[in-house]
Design a protein around this motif. Structure first.
Motif, mmCIF file in Angstrom:
data_model
loop_
_atom_site.group_PDB
_atom_site.id
_atom_site.type_symbol
_atom_site.label_atom_id
_atom_site.label_comp_id
_atom_site.label_asym_id
_atom_site.label_seq_id
_atom_site.Cartn_x
_atom_site.Cartn_y
_atom_site.Cartn_z
ATOM 1 N N MET A 1 9.467 -24.090 -13.170
ATOM 2 C CA MET A 1 9.145 -25.206 -12.316
ATOM 3 C C MET A 1 9.070 -24.691 -10.881
ATOM 4 S SD MET A 1 11.274 -28.683 -11.361
ATOM 5 C CE MET A 1 12.866 -27.986 -11.488
ATOM 6 N N ALA A 2 8.024 -25.028 -10.211
ATOM 7 C CA ALA A 2 7.869 -24.661 -8.808
ATOM 8 C C ALA A 2 8.470 -25.760 -7.944
ATOM 9 C CB ALA A 2 6.402 -24.476 -8.476
ATOM 10 N N VAL A 3 9.197 -25.346 -6.916
ATOM 11 C CA VAL A 3 9.842 -26.285 -6.000
ATOM 12 C C VAL A 3 9.543 -25.832 -4.575
ATOM 13 C CG1 VAL A 3 12.057 -27.190 -5.210
ATOM 14 C CG2 VAL A 3 11.692 -26.750 -7.635
ATOM 15 N N SER A 4 9.318 -26.775 -3.713
ATOM 16 C CA SER A 4 9.079 -26.464 -2.312
ATOM 17 C C SER A 4 10.187 -27.091 -1.478
ATOM 18 C CB SER A 4 7.715 -27.039 -1.892
ATOM 19 O OG SER A 4 7.508 -26.827 -0.514
ATOM 20 N N LEU A 5 10.710 -26.343 -0.511
ATOM 21 C CA LEU A 5 11.733 -26.891 0.356
ATOM 22 C C LEU A 5 11.654 -26.236 1.728
ATOM 23 C CD1 LEU A 5 14.670 -24.921 0.520
ATOM 24 C CD2 LEU A 5 14.107 -25.145 -1.884
ATOM 25 N N ARG A 6 12.147 -26.955 2.713
ATOM 26 C CA ARG A 6 12.191 -26.425 4.078
ATOM 27 C C ARG A 6 13.613 -25.939 4.358
ATOM 28 N NH1 ARG A 6 7.706 -27.801 7.199
ATOM 29 N NH2 ARG A 6 6.526 -29.528 6.321
ATOM 30 N N LEU A 7 13.694 -24.771 4.933
ATOM 31 C CA LEU A 7 14.992 -24.221 5.307
ATOM 32 C C LEU A 7 15.119 -24.204 6.817
ATOM 33 C CD1 LEU A 7 15.125 -21.099 2.955
ATOM 34 C CD2 LEU A 7 16.300 -23.275 2.630
ATOM 35 N N ASP A 8 16.330 -24.349 7.277
ATOM 36 C CA ASP A 8 16.611 -24.173 8.689
ATOM 37 C C ASP A 8 16.170 -22.754 9.062
ATOM 38 O OD1 ASP A 8 18.788 -23.009 10.732
ATOM 39 O OD2 ASP A 8 18.582 -25.183 11.046
ATOM 40 N N PRO A 9 15.552 -22.559 10.217
ATOM 41 C CA PRO A 9 15.074 -21.214 10.586
ATOM 42 C C PRO A 9 16.148 -20.126 10.522
ATOM 43 C CG PRO A 9 14.188 -22.838 12.108
ATOM 44 C CD PRO A 9 15.179 -23.557 11.221
ATOM 45 N N GLU A 10 17.372 -20.454 10.899
ATOM 46 C CA GLU A 10 18.451 -19.460 10.844
ATOM 47 C C GLU A 10 18.743 -19.056 9.398
ATOM 48 O OE1 GLU A 10 23.204 -19.071 11.676
ATOM 49 O OE2 GLU A 10 22.068 -20.474 12.911
ATOM 50 N N ILE A 11 18.756 -20.033 8.488
ATOM 51 C CA ILE A 11 18.992 -19.738 7.073
ATOM 52 C C ILE A 11 17.842 -18.912 6.523
ATOM 53 C CG2 ILE A 11 19.244 -20.771 4.771
ATOM 54 C CD1 ILE A 11 21.694 -21.154 6.588
ATOM 55 N N GLU A 12 16.628 -19.275 6.874
ATOM 56 C CA GLU A 12 15.471 -18.519 6.403
ATOM 57 C C GLU A 12 15.511 -17.080 6.909
ATOM 58 O OE1 GLU A 12 10.645 -18.843 5.986
ATOM 59 O OE2 GLU A 12 11.678 -20.234 7.320
ATOM 60 N N GLN A 13 15.921 -16.897 8.147
ATOM 61 C CA GLN A 13 16.029 -15.542 8.713
ATOM 62 C C GLN A 13 17.087 -14.732 7.958
ATOM 63 O OE1 GLN A 13 17.306 -15.417 12.812
ATOM 64 N NE2 GLN A 13 16.347 -13.423 13.133
ATOM 65 N N ARG A 14 18.205 -15.338 7.656
ATOM 66 C CA ARG A 14 19.248 -14.644 6.905
ATOM 67 C C ARG A 14 18.754 -14.260 5.515
ATOM 68 N NH1 ARG A 14 24.433 -18.275 7.115
ATOM 69 N NH2 ARG A 14 25.245 -16.562 5.856
ATOM 70 N N LEU A 15 18.046 -15.175 4.873
ATOM 71 C CA LEU A 15 17.495 -14.914 3.547
ATOM 72 C C LEU A 15 16.456 -13.800 3.604
ATOM 73 C CD1 LEU A 15 17.495 -15.760 0.580
ATOM 74 C CD2 LEU A 15 15.822 -17.529 1.174
ATOM 75 N N ASP A 16 15.601 -13.832 4.619
ATOM 76 C CA ASP A 16 14.608 -12.768 4.809
ATOM 77 C C ASP A 16 15.295 -11.411 4.976
ATOM 78 O OD1 ASP A 16 12.377 -14.434 4.666
ATOM 79 O OD2 ASP A 16 12.266 -14.717 6.841
ATOM 80 N N HIS A 17 16.339 -11.389 5.777
ATOM 81 C CA HIS A 17 17.064 -10.141 6.036
ATOM 82 C C HIS A 17 17.701 -9.610 4.748
ATOM 83 C CE1 HIS A 17 19.393 -7.163 8.215
ATOM 84 N NE2 HIS A 17 20.471 -7.594 7.585
ATOM 85 N N LEU A 18 18.336 -10.492 4.001
ATOM 86 C CA LEU A 18 18.961 -10.091 2.745
ATOM 87 C C LEU A 18 17.925 -9.517 1.791
ATOM 88 C CD1 LEU A 18 21.439 -9.989 0.860
ATOM 89 C CD2 LEU A 18 20.907 -12.359 0.221
ATOM 90 N N ALA A 19 16.806 -10.203 1.655
ATOM 91 C CA ALA A 19 15.752 -9.740 0.756
ATOM 92 C C ALA A 19 15.203 -8.390 1.204
ATOM 93 C CB ALA A 19 14.634 -10.785 0.680
ATOM 94 N N ALA A 20 14.991 -8.233 2.503
ATOM 95 C CA ALA A 20 14.441 -6.976 3.023
ATOM 96 C C ALA A 20 15.420 -5.822 2.818
ATOM 97 C CB ALA A 20 14.101 -7.130 4.501
ATOM 98 N N GLN A 21 16.700 -6.081 3.005
ATOM 99 C CA GLN A 21 17.705 -5.021 2.900
ATOM 100 C C GLN A 21 17.991 -4.621 1.460
ATOM 101 O OE1 GLN A 21 19.196 -3.264 5.528
ATOM 102 N NE2 GLN A 21 17.491 -4.283 6.553
ATOM 103 N N THR A 22 17.757 -5.508 0.544
ATOM 104 C CA THR A 22 18.098 -5.222 -0.856
ATOM 105 C C THR A 22 16.892 -4.960 -1.745
ATOM 106 O OG1 THR A 22 18.075 -7.572 -1.436
ATOM 107 C CG2 THR A 22 20.191 -6.628 -0.701
ATOM 108 N N GLY A 23 15.715 -5.286 -1.248
ATOM 109 C CA GLY A 23 14.511 -5.085 -2.038
ATOM 110 C C GLY A 23 14.298 -6.137 -3.122
#
Length: 75
Positions: A1-23
Protein backbone atom coordinates in the motif's frame (compact mmCIF):
# COMPACT_ATOMS: atom_id res chain seq x y z
CA UNK A 1 0.00 0.00 0.00
CA UNK A 2 1.36 3.39 -0.93
CA UNK A 3 0.95 6.16 1.64
CA UNK A 4 1.76 9.83 1.36
CA UNK A 5 2.53 12.03 4.35
CA UNK A 6 4.14 15.36 5.15
CA UNK A 7 7.00 15.46 7.61
CA UNK A 8 8.28 18.38 9.58
CA UNK A 9 11.41 19.63 7.74
CA UNK A 10 13.64 18.84 10.73
CA UNK A 11 12.34 15.25 10.86
CA UNK A 12 12.77 14.87 7.12
CA UNK A 13 16.35 16.17 7.37
CA UNK A 14 17.14 13.67 10.13
CA UNK A 15 15.63 10.85 8.07
CA UNK A 16 17.60 11.95 5.00
CA UNK A 17 20.81 12.00 7.04
CA UNK A 18 20.17 8.54 8.49
CA UNK A 19 19.43 7.10 5.06
CA UNK A 20 22.52 8.72 3.52
CA UNK A 21 24.81 7.53 6.32
CA UNK A 22 23.57 3.96 6.29
CA UNK A 23 22.82 3.40 2.63
CA UNK A 24 19.26 2.32 3.36
CA UNK A 25 16.14 3.83 1.85
CA UNK A 26 14.06 6.27 3.88
CA UNK A 27 11.09 3.95 3.35
CA UNK A 28 12.99 1.22 5.21
CA UNK A 29 13.23 3.37 8.33
CA UNK A 30 9.64 4.54 8.05
CA UNK A 31 8.49 0.91 7.89
CA UNK A 32 10.67 0.10 10.91
CA UNK A 33 9.12 2.97 12.87
CA UNK A 34 5.59 1.96 11.96
CA UNK A 35 6.09 -1.73 12.69
CA UNK A 36 7.90 -1.00 15.93
CA UNK A 37 5.40 1.56 17.15
CA UNK A 38 2.13 0.04 16.01
CA UNK A 39 1.84 -2.26 19.04
CA UNK A 40 2.22 0.74 21.35
CA UNK A 41 -0.31 2.81 19.38
CA UNK A 42 -2.82 -0.04 19.34
CA UNK A 43 -2.36 -0.63 23.05
CA UNK A 44 -2.86 3.01 23.94
CA UNK A 45 -5.66 3.98 21.57
CA UNK A 46 -7.64 0.75 21.88
CA UNK A 47 -7.42 0.93 25.68
CA UNK A 48 -8.50 4.57 25.52
CA UNK A 49 -11.49 3.66 23.34
CA UNK A 50 -12.44 0.88 25.77
CA UNK A 51 -12.24 3.25 28.74
CA UNK A 52 -14.47 5.71 26.91
CA UNK A 53 -17.05 2.94 26.40
CA UNK A 54 -16.78 2.07 30.11
CA UNK A 55 -17.37 5.73 31.06
CA UNK A 56 -20.44 5.80 28.81
CA UNK A 57 -21.77 2.57 30.31
CA UNK A 58 -21.41 0.76 27.00
CA UNK A 59 -18.81 -1.73 28.28
CA UNK A 60 -19.30 -4.01 31.27
CA UNK A 61 -16.67 -4.34 33.95
CA UNK A 62 -16.10 -6.81 36.78
CA UNK A 63 -14.64 -6.07 40.19
CA UNK A 64 -11.86 -8.24 41.63
CA UNK A 65 -14.28 -10.41 43.64
CA UNK A 66 -16.34 -11.16 40.52
CA UNK A 67 -13.21 -12.10 38.58
CA UNK A 68 -12.00 -14.44 41.34
CA UNK A 69 -15.44 -16.04 41.52
CA UNK A 70 -15.66 -16.44 37.74
CA UNK A 71 -12.36 -18.34 37.65
CA UNK A 72 -13.17 -20.29 40.83
CA UNK A 73 -10.41 -18.75 42.95
CA UNK A 74 -12.79 -18.20 45.88
CA UNK A 75 -14.43 -21.38 47.14
Amino acid sequence: MAVSLRLDPEIEQRLDHLAAQTGRAKSYYLRELIEGGLDDLEGFYLADATMERVRKGEESVLDAAEVRKSIAMDH
